[in-house]
Motif scaffolding. Structure first.
Motif, PDB file in Angstrom:
ATOM      1  N   THR A 152       0.832  -1.202   0.000  1.00 21.78           N
ATOM      2  CA  THR A 152       0.000   0.000   0.000  1.00 21.78           C
ATOM      3  C   THR A 152       0.865   1.251   0.000  1.00 21.78           C
ATOM      4  O   THR A 152       0.584   2.224  -0.717  1.00 21.78           O
ATOM      5  CB  THR A 152      -0.924  -0.009   1.230  1.00 21.78           C
ATOM      6  OG1 THR A 152      -1.699  -1.216   1.230  1.00 21.78           O
ATOM      7  CG2 THR A 152      -1.859   1.188   1.216  1.00 21.78           C
ATOM      8  N   ILE A 153       1.936   1.243   0.790  1.00 22.03           N
ATOM      9  CA  ILE A 153       2.852   2.385   0.832  1.00 22.03           C
ATOM     10  C   ILE A 153       3.511   2.576  -0.529  1.00 22.03           C
ATOM     11  O   ILE A 153       3.604   3.698  -1.046  1.00 22.03           O
ATOM     12  CB  ILE A 153       3.910   2.176   1.933  1.00 22.03           C
ATOM     13  CG1 ILE A 153       3.249   2.193   3.310  1.00 22.03           C
ATOM     14  CG2 ILE A 153       4.991   3.251   1.859  1.00 22.03           C
ATOM     15  CD1 ILE A 153       4.168   1.778   4.440  1.00 22.03           C
ATOM     16  N   ALA A 154       3.968   1.483  -1.147  1.00 28.53           N
ATOM     17  CA  ALA A 154       4.626   1.575  -2.455  1.00 28.53           C
ATOM     18  C   ALA A 154       3.669   2.108  -3.507  1.00 28.53           C
ATOM     19  O   ALA A 154       4.048   2.951  -4.335  1.00 28.53           O
ATOM     20  CB  ALA A 154       5.162   0.201  -2.862  1.00 28.53           C
ATOM     21  N   ALA A 155       2.422   1.630  -3.498  1.00 25.79           N
ATOM     22  CA  ALA A 155       1.448   2.097  -4.488  1.00 25.79           C
ATOM     23  C   ALA A 155       1.206   3.596  -4.357  1.00 25.79           C
ATOM     24  O   ALA A 155       1.077   4.314  -5.360  1.00 25.79           O
ATOM     25  CB  ALA A 155       0.135   1.325  -4.332  1.00 25.79           C
ATOM     26  N   ALA A 156       1.150   4.088  -3.117  1.00 25.01           N
ATOM     27  CA  ALA A 156       0.952   5.523  -2.907  1.00 25.01           C
ATOM     28  C   ALA A 156       2.160   6.318  -3.413  1.00 25.01           C
ATOM     29  O   ALA A 156       2.008   7.389  -4.023  1.00 25.01           O
ATOM     30  CB  ALA A 156       0.705   5.808  -1.431  1.00 25.01           C
ATOM     31  N   GLU A 157       3.360   5.814  -3.163  1.00 23.41           N
ATOM     32  CA  GLU A 157       4.570   6.508  -3.635  1.00 23.41           C
ATOM     33  C   GLU A 157       4.652   6.487  -5.164  1.00 23.41           C
ATOM     34  O   GLU A 157       5.128   7.448  -5.780  1.00 23.41           O
ATOM     35  CB  GLU A 157       5.818   5.846  -3.039  1.00 23.41           C
ATOM     36  CG  GLU A 157       5.917   5.911  -1.517  1.00 23.41           C
ATOM     37  CD  GLU A 157       6.274   7.312  -1.016  1.00 23.41           C
ATOM     38  OE1 GLU A 157       6.369   8.243  -1.826  1.00 23.41           O
ATOM     39  OE2 GLU A 157       6.448   7.462   0.209  1.00 23.41           O
TER      40      GLU A 157
END
Length: 434
Positions: A152-157
């Motif tokens: 989820t963090i990677a997708a947001a970045e």
């Protein structure tokens, strides 16, 4: 003593043990490949000091540079809790297969210990399953909604453009199959920066299904090499000098992402400190027949750095379909042929012994004409056209036994350009004697 009261009294012995159990259970699995940060309750700034400082030839003047910086990120943990209510008598029967009584050798402490073990295992399993795919939702009711996982963090970045192909920390690869798994995983490694490839404790985090395909791929490609006695399928082939460990996690089931990073860069934050009485207890709620289990702790994950020296995110995507061929332009419609009127004699009579005759035909568009015999078998007549003149040439026609008086044929006179014709009937009388 009632069993419920006994459980409540003995629970204090295991408070610290219960709080530590989820983390301890994960340390043997996912967390051994990551860095655990304890005592993180809420937000904590993490990151590294970066610098491009370098030694240069000596100069008298100062010529100072400013190439140092602090690269900071925020590790956020969220407070979560678990509340379970159960019938202690049913639990006792389930765990030990016997009824509770004063004569039972099992003690209430053993029951609490069994309960704590099962609760701890369940919490640990759910936390492990959520490490990558969790998505924070304060109104949620499951571990999957407690915090934001690595994916989820990677997708947001990626959405914000901080992880991108032009930055060197993102790449897209073909959907991984049993046939291409070895090539794709090696391509991901080769796509990383040299600094990341040379980092200590380099790991490639991937779903278990892909690891299984890779094991089979290795067996097919390396299994028959008799001299290869040290091949390790848990390390990516071709990375022997600085091994890249393949870490297959159940929490990445069905994921399209693969993460190449180091143990130091994969942070897991938690907080189990404070007063254990406030974070774990077993108590009797409003219903006197049941006992309530309550525990709470902080939990969250973060990449310490997302620069290409520390992280490469690969995502499987469907190959772009071949572009549709450009439709061929429809041919220009041919112009309708010009309708032409052919005028002149439509009946020509020839003598039996004549050498032939000719007629002149006019066309409405001024073009020349052509002529042809249309009657099958009329080989006694030949025609030719020159400009607008048509010449009819018969053979001699003598009297025959059948006594036919004339013979005839149809000649079509057509305009040389355009559409139009005139059918001409040509007859020749029979001679009594030649």
């Amino acid at each position: 003593m009632e069993l419920a009261t006994a459980l409540v009294n003995s629970s204090a012995k295991y408070r610290k043990e219960v709080l530590a159990m989820p983390v301890a259970a994960l340390l043997d699995k996912a967390l051994k490949h990551m860095t655990l940060r304890r005592g993180v309750a809420g937000d904590e700034t993490v990151g590294r000091a970066g610098s491009d400082a370098e030694l240069r030839p000596y100069k008298t003047e100062k010529g100072a540079t400013d190439k140092s910086r602090i690269i900071a990120r925020t590790l956020t943990t969220y407070l979560g809790d678990v509340i379970e209510e159960f019938d202690p008598y049913q639990l006792f029967t389930t765990v030990y297969g016997e009824q509770f009584s004063d004569k039972t050798k099992r003690t209430e402490a053993e029951i609490v210990q069994a309960l704590c073990l099962q609760m701890g295992k369940s919490v640990a399993k759910k936390l492990g399953a959520a490490l990558f795919k969790a998505s924070r939702n304060p109104s949620g009711t499951t571990t999957m909604t407690l915090f934001n996982g690595f994916e989820t963090i990677a997708a947001a970045e990626i959405t914000e453009g901080n992880i991108a192909a032009d930055k060197g920390n993102y790449m897209e690869v073909d959907i991984i199959t049993a046939a291409n798994v070895g090539d794709v995983l090696k391509a991901i490694y080769d796509g990383a920066s040299e600094e990341l490839q040379e980092a200590d404790n380099l790991k490639m985090f991937l779903p278990k299904s892909i690891k299984k395909m890779y094991d089979d791929w290795c067996l097919a490609h390396f299994g028959a090499v008799v001299y290869n006695t040290t091949y390790n399928k848990n390390r990516l082939h071709g990375t022997e000098e600085n091994p890249c460990e393949l870490v297959a996690l159940s929490g990445m089931k069905g994921s399209d992402y693969i993460f190449l990073s180091t143990k130091d860069n994969m942070l897991v934050g938690c907080d189990q400190s404070g007063n254990p009485k406030e974070k774990f207890l077993i108590r009797v709620p409003d219903n006197p027949k049941v006992v309530q289990f309550f525990a709470c702790m902080f939990w969250g994950v973060q990449f310490e750095q997302i620069e290409p020296e520390f992280l490469l995110v690969a995502k499987q995507v469907e190959a772009a379909p071949d572009p549709e061929p450009e439709p061929e332009p429809e041919p220009e419609p041919e112009p309708e042929p010009e309708q032409v009127t052919v005028s002149g004699d439509d009946s020509v009579a020839l003598d039996a012994t004549t050498a032939g005759g000719h007629r002149t035909y006019a066309t409405s568009n001024g073009s020349a004409v052509s002529a042809e015999v249309r009657t099958e078998g009329a080989d006694w007549l030949t025609v030719s056209a020159d400009g607008n003149k048509v010449t009819f040439t018969p053979t001699a026609y003598a009297y025959d036994a059948e006594g036919e008086a004339t013979r005839s044929a149809t000649v079509r006179v057509s305009a040389a350009t355009g559409t139009g014709y005139l059918d001409v009937t040509v007859t020749q009388a029979m001679a009594d004697n030649l």
